[in-house]
Design a protein around this motif. Structure first.
Motif, PDB file in Angstrom:
ATOM      1  N   TYR A 180       1.165   3.243  -2.539  1.00 30.10           N
ATOM      2  CA  TYR A 180       0.415   4.205  -3.346  1.00 30.10           C
ATOM      3  C   TYR A 180       1.135   4.604  -4.636  1.00 30.10           C
ATOM      4  O   TYR A 180       0.592   5.354  -5.452  1.00 30.10           O
ATOM      5  CB  TYR A 180       0.095   5.464  -2.536  1.00 30.10           C
ATOM      6  CG  TYR A 180      -1.100   6.237  -3.041  1.00 30.10           C
ATOM      7  CD1 TYR A 180      -2.391   5.803  -2.773  1.00 30.10           C
ATOM      8  CD2 TYR A 180      -0.930   7.402  -3.791  1.00 30.10           C
ATOM      9  CE1 TYR A 180      -3.484   6.505  -3.244  1.00 30.10           C
ATOM     10  CE2 TYR A 180      -2.013   8.109  -4.257  1.00 30.10           C
ATOM     11  CZ  TYR A 180      -3.297   7.658  -3.981  1.00 30.10           C
ATOM     12  OH  TYR A 180      -4.374   8.365  -4.451  1.00 30.10           O
ATOM     13  N   ARG A 187       0.822  -1.212   0.000  1.00 32.77           N
ATOM     14  CA  ARG A 187       0.000   0.000   0.000  1.00 32.77           C
ATOM     15  C   ARG A 187       0.861   1.270   0.000  1.00 32.77           C
ATOM     16  O   ARG A 187       0.588   2.237   0.718  1.00 32.77           O
ATOM     17  CB  ARG A 187      -0.959   0.004   1.195  1.00 32.77           C
ATOM     18  CG  ARG A 187      -1.944  -1.145   1.184  1.00 32.77           C
ATOM     19  CD  ARG A 187      -2.863  -1.121   2.387  1.00 32.77           C
ATOM     20  NE  ARG A 187      -3.694   0.060   2.420  1.00 32.77           N
ATOM     21  CZ  ARG A 187      -4.822   0.225   1.731  1.00 32.77           C
ATOM     22  NH1 ARG A 187      -5.249  -0.748   0.953  1.00 32.77           N
ATOM     23  NH2 ARG A 187      -5.523   1.341   1.826  1.00 32.77           N
ATOM     24  N   ASN A 201      -0.821   3.871  -7.930  1.00 34.60           N
ATOM     25  CA  ASN A 201      -1.890   4.837  -8.196  1.00 34.60           C
ATOM     26  C   ASN A 201      -1.334   6.166  -8.701  1.00 34.60           C
ATOM     27  O   ASN A 201      -1.891   6.804  -9.588  1.00 34.60           O
ATOM     28  CB  ASN A 201      -2.709   5.090  -6.937  1.00 34.60           C
ATOM     29  CG  ASN A 201      -3.714   3.987  -6.653  1.00 34.60           C
ATOM     30  OD1 ASN A 201      -3.625   2.894  -7.204  1.00 34.60           O
ATOM     31  ND2 ASN A 201      -4.670   4.256  -5.781  1.00 34.60           N
TER      32      ASN A 201
END
Length: 329
Positions: A213, A211, A216
């Motif tokens: 990021y 996670r 993204n």
């Protein structure tokens, strides 16, 4: 404006080097057009991939000023404004993508990228309906659920920046799991349970995501791979009732303990997750050395004090859980 392009160049299995090229360009000129000029006007040996020049094929993905992006999408003006707005002669650094071996210059070997995509079986299965009476139709609402993941152009930017992939060569990568969620959500597919079992495997699947990021942040098509990985996790947590793996225990225990005390009671966390509430003897034994070290250094807490505002924390978690449940309905 005059710009210096510092390009990381490398032959296969050789050390990399940086070569500089100066160009007079307009701010709106794309990085790919600059590379074309360098190749056509200054150095014909420069190697890089390109095709559509219109943010469709994903071929020209590379690291531009330290982040993976499409050379046909990024332009000189935005890069200069972001990294060197006050430089007399700004520099733009271009390097090959990460997590993949270099073949030559900015061209990388994407074999592992494609192999990991294949590993998640990114095809709709209709095996249980061998001779359909009609086409496998979807409603507009069912199709809309696939729009975001369907935008993926397989450029490799997320894979290039994936920290989990860098430290764990068995992790399939964010691109593959984003496609995996498309299969889970597809109303025409008849293998959702089998798929969730497969994606739940240790840190090779969804639980390997840290996670961070980055996937993204660099995705040029706003597919948001990390969000899709989170959706698969939620599907696993909702459906997996007979066999609770350590990854699932980790997620559930973390939420339960924070709801209870506002933060994590580390004593309970280890026993419930690793030792599976004393049912996993191997896990319990593995905790012993850590427990001894903590005792000798007086780091093992004898009690647990809930944090301030624990009721507020519990209320927030319950509100999110209620919202997620309502969204699924």
């Amino acid at each position: 404006m005059q710009v210096v392009f510092k390009i990381v160049r490398q032959d296969q299995n050789a050390a990399s080097r940086v070569e500089s090229y100066s160009l007079e360009v307009e701010p709106g000129t794309t990085i790919l057009d600059c590379l074309n000029r360098i190749k056509w006007e200054q150095d014909g040996t420069l190697a890089y991939r390109k095709n559509c020049r219109n943010t469709i094929c994903g071929s020209c993905s590379m690291r531009i000023n330290g982040r993976s992006a499409l050379a046909c999408k990024e332009n000189v003006g935005s890069e200069v404004a972001r990294f060197a707005p006050d430089a007399e002669i700004p520099e733009i650094t271009i390097a090959p993508m990460g997590n993949m071996p270099v073949i030559k210059d900015l061209v990388v070997d994407m074999s592992s990228f494609w192999a990991n995509l294949k590993a998640v079986d990114p095809y709709v299965s209709t095996a249980s309906r061998q001779i359909p009476e009609r086409e496998f139709l979807q409603s507009p609402e069912e199709r809309d659920k696939l729009n975001q993941t369907g935008n993926c152009i397989m450029c490799g930017a997320c894979y290039s920046e994936c920290n989990a992939r860098e430290v764990n060569p068995n992790f399939v990568g964010p691109h593959a799991l984003a496609k995996a969620y498309r299969m889970v959500e597809d109303s025409r597919d008849d293998r959702s349970d089998d798929r969730l079992d497969k994606y739940n495997q240790s840190t090779d699947g969804v639980w390997g995501c840290t996670r961070c990021y980055y996937c993204n942040a660099v995705c040029p098509m706003e597919v948001a791979p990390m969000d899709q990985i989170g959706k698969i996790k939620q599907e696993i947590l909702a459906r997996k009732t007979t066999e609770v793996t350590r990854s699932i225990r980790h997620r559930r225990t973390l939420i339960d303990l924070v709801k209870k005390g506002g933060w994590i009671d580390e004593r309970q966390f280890g026993l419930q997750v690793v030792a599976n509430n004393f049912r996993d003897l191997g896990g319990l034994i593995s905790l012993a050395p850590l427990g001894v070290r903590m005792l000798t250094k007086r780091k093992l807490p004898m009690g647990f004090e809930p944090s301030e505002g624990v009721k507020t924390v519990r209320s927030l978690i319950e509100s999110v859980q209620a919202f997620e449940a309502q969204s699924k309905r």
